[in-house]
Design a protein around this motif. Structure first.
Motif, PDB file in Angstrom:
ATOM      1  N   PHE A 151       0.538   4.054  -6.923  1.00 32.15           N
ATOM      2  CA  PHE A 151      -0.058   4.172  -7.559  1.00 32.15           C
ATOM      3  C   PHE A 151      -2.006   4.059  -6.754  1.00 32.15           C
ATOM      4  O   PHE A 151      -1.652   4.472  -5.568  1.00 32.15           O
ATOM      5  N   SER A 152      -2.603   4.796  -7.885  1.00 29.58           N
ATOM      6  CA  SER A 152      -3.825   5.444  -7.090  1.00 29.58           C
ATOM      7  C   SER A 152      -5.064   3.987  -7.532  1.00 29.58           C
ATOM      8  O   SER A 152      -5.056   3.526  -9.152  1.00 29.58           O
ATOM      9  N   ILE A 153      -5.606   3.779  -6.476  1.00 31.18           N
ATOM     10  CA  ILE A 153      -6.763   2.946  -6.469  1.00 31.18           C
ATOM     11  C   ILE A 153      -8.158   2.959  -6.267  1.00 31.18           C
ATOM     12  O   ILE A 153      -8.033   4.536  -5.334  1.00 31.18           O
ATOM     13  N   PRO A 154      -9.235   2.522  -6.615  1.00 32.25           N
ATOM     14  CA  PRO A 154     -10.321   3.183  -5.412  1.00 32.25           C
ATOM     15  C   PRO A 154     -10.343   3.653  -3.961  1.00 32.25           C
ATOM     16  O   PRO A 154     -11.068   3.224  -3.400  1.00 32.25           O
ATOM     17  N   LEU A 155      -9.837   1.676  -3.653  1.00 32.04           N
ATOM     18  CA  LEU A 155      -9.835   1.906  -2.088  1.00 32.04           C
ATOM     19  C   LEU A 155      -8.982   2.998  -1.431  1.00 32.04           C
ATOM     20  O   LEU A 155      -9.652   3.101  -0.131  1.00 32.04           O
ATOM     21  N   PHE A 156      -8.218   3.567  -1.707  1.00 26.11           N
ATOM     22  CA  PHE A 156      -7.914   4.617  -1.200  1.00 26.11           C
ATOM     23  C   PHE A 156      -8.768   6.245  -0.863  1.00 26.11           C
ATOM     24  O   PHE A 156      -8.394   6.438   0.141  1.00 26.11           O
ATOM     25  N   ASP A 157      -9.784   6.078  -1.448  1.00 27.97           N
ATOM     26  CA  ASP A 157     -10.918   6.758  -1.126  1.00 27.97           C
ATOM     27  C   ASP A 157     -11.736   7.291  -0.217  1.00 27.97           C
ATOM     28  O   ASP A 157     -12.237   7.680  -0.091  1.00 27.97           O
ATOM     29  N   ASP A 158     -11.648   5.383  -0.063  1.00 30.10           N
ATOM     30  CA  ASP A 158     -12.763   5.716   1.479  1.00 30.10           C
ATOM     31  C   ASP A 158     -11.502   5.446   2.710  1.00 30.10           C
ATOM     32  O   ASP A 158     -11.255   4.877   2.633  1.00 30.10           O
TER      33      ASP A 158
ATOM     34  N   PHE B 117       1.006  -1.477   0.029  1.00 32.88           N
ATOM     35  CA  PHE B 117      -0.049  -0.402  -0.281  1.00 32.88           C
ATOM     36  C   PHE B 117       0.973   1.391   0.108  1.00 32.88           C
ATOM     37  O   PHE B 117       0.489   2.848   0.094  1.00 32.88           O
TER      38      PHE B 117
END
Length: 441
Positions: free
Chosen positions: A400-407, A396
């Motif tokens: 890199f960016s993934i939608p899980l980081f926005d939660d 983690f």
């Protein structure tokens, strides 16, 4: 003084001076200052001995080595056993006219008439002399009482005294056996006292070591064990020496010095009586021996019959006395063999106790070592589980960016899932270790 010495002493010959100078030149530089002749003279010098006779009288005499060899008819190697400068194991040697005894502090020469003991300041040597004198005095009183009662019983015609006091009674042993008995008793008492002191010191120390293992206690036990091994070797040597004497009838018969002396005297006086009988009879003469051809046959027959009878009598008497002396000495040696064997058993028991204590300590150390290995195994497993968190954090932490980081609650769920997974892996490892019996249940 130097002028007076030169006038009184004869001049040295030139040959002697040249010989001394040549010998000095031939020596290495390290030996030029050593007086070899002086060393030889000191090696052959006088030595102080304590002499105890059959009556118990003692005196201190100064005798050199060669005089002692001629006096006791002993070779030089036997006297070397008594030299305090050398360390020899315990030895009992029976010779033609003496018994050489080397038992711990007691180093002496026993003959049929006297005991010659090396003069020493050791208390055991003085105790030996005092005890020997006391027993000789008691034996002298007992022999006088025995002779008086023997005369009385002979007048009365009874044999009750012989039944009470046999010829093999230990109170009326020959002189050499009494001296040997005192030496054996002194040696056995000395070794037994040392074994008792070692036991008193050893058992509390070993018990303390089992409760508290430390470097100081281990060092004390190591010194104790080295003393035990040395004492056991000395006791074993005395025991083997006594057992070797008991197994050899010839050595025991050789140690009966009084009987051999009496036999030689009787043979000597018997020869003189037979020679005197021949001279008084007129058939033979000491000053003018008669030729066998011219002697009458009656004198030859009488001479032959007397010699045969004397030889048979001497052989029968010597065989009977040898058997009795062997029995007396064997009983004496057997008594002290039991004593020294008991001391050896004490030391053997102490050694077994030390070995058992060492085994117990090794078991304790193995147990501690196993616990450390189990702890290391659990620690390694826990380290593996913690490494899982590092792997997740590394994943983690990448850019890199993934939608899980926005939660906002994603971090909490990642920690919960990672912790449950690590705990499950740790429990699985523990169950596997117990299944393979790598850890106690």
């Amino acid at each position: 003084m130097a002028d007076l010495k030169e006038r009184l002493l004869p001049p040295k010959p030139a040959s002697a001076l040249n010989l001394r100078e040549s010998s000095t030149r031939g020596r290495p530089p390290s030996f030029q200052g050593v007086d070899v002749l002086g060393l030889k003279k000191r090696g052959q010098g006088l030595r102080s001995w304590i002499r105890v006779d059959t009556s118990g009288n003692s005196e201190v005499i100064e005798v050199d080595k060669f005089t002692m060899m001629r006096r006791c008819d002993l070779p030089a190697r036997d006297l070397r056993l008594l030299d305090p400068l050398f360390v020899y194991p315990s030895t009992i040697l029976g010779r033609e006219k003496a018994i050489v005894v080397n038992l711990e502090q007691i180093r002496c020469i026993i003959t049929a008439d006297e005991v010659l003991l090396l003069n020493s300041l050791d208390s055991y040597v003085l105790q030996y002399v005092v005890e020997l004198q006391r027993r000789l005095a008691a034996a002298g009183v007992g022999e006088m009482w025995k002779s008086e009662h023997a005369d009385l019983n002979r007048r009365r015609g009874s044999r009750s005294f012989d039944n009470v006091f046999g010829s093999t009674s230990p109170d009326y042993l020959p002189f050499e056996f009494r001296a040997l008995e005192v030496a054996l008793e002194a040696a056995c008492t000395f070794l037994d006292s040392q074994a008792a002191e070692l036991e008193i010191e050893a058992y509390p120390l070993l018990d303390e070591l089992t409760s508290k293992i430390s470097t100081l206690n281990l060092e004390r036990v190591r010194r104790l064990k080295s003393r035990l091994v040395a004492l056991t070797r000395r006791v074993q040597k005395v025991r083997d020496e006594i057992e070797q004497l008991m197994d050899d009838d010839g050595d025991m018969a050789e140690m009966y010095l009084t009987e051999k002396k009496r036999r030689m005297e009787s043979l000597f006086y018997g020869d003189q009586s037979v020679t005197g009988f021949r001279s008084n009879d007129g058939a033979l003469s000491i000053s003018a021996p008669v030729s066998p051809v011219s002697s009458p046959p009656e004198s030859r027959k009488l001479e032959k019959s007397l010699s045969i009878a004397r030889s048979r009598h001497e052989s029968m008497r010597s065989s009977e006395s040898a058997t009795e002396s062997i029995e007396e000495l064997e009983m004496l040696l057997e008594a002290y063999f039991v004593v020294i064997d008991s001391t050896l058993n004490k030391l053997t028991s102490l050694k077994e106790y030390i070995d058992d204590t060492e085994d117990f300590i090794n078991i304790q150390l193995d147990n501690v070592r196993n616990q450390l290995i189990q702890f290391e195994l659990l620690l390694t497993t826990a380290t593996f589980v913690v490494a899982i968190f590092g792997v997740v954090a590394g994943i983690f932490g990448m850019n890199f960016s993934i939608p899980l980081f926005d939660d906002e609650g994603a971090f909490k769920w990642v920690l919960i899932i990672t912790g449950v997974t690590g705990l499950a892996i740790f429990c699985a490892f523990v169950l596997f270790f117990k299944y393979r019996r790598l850890m106690p249940l």
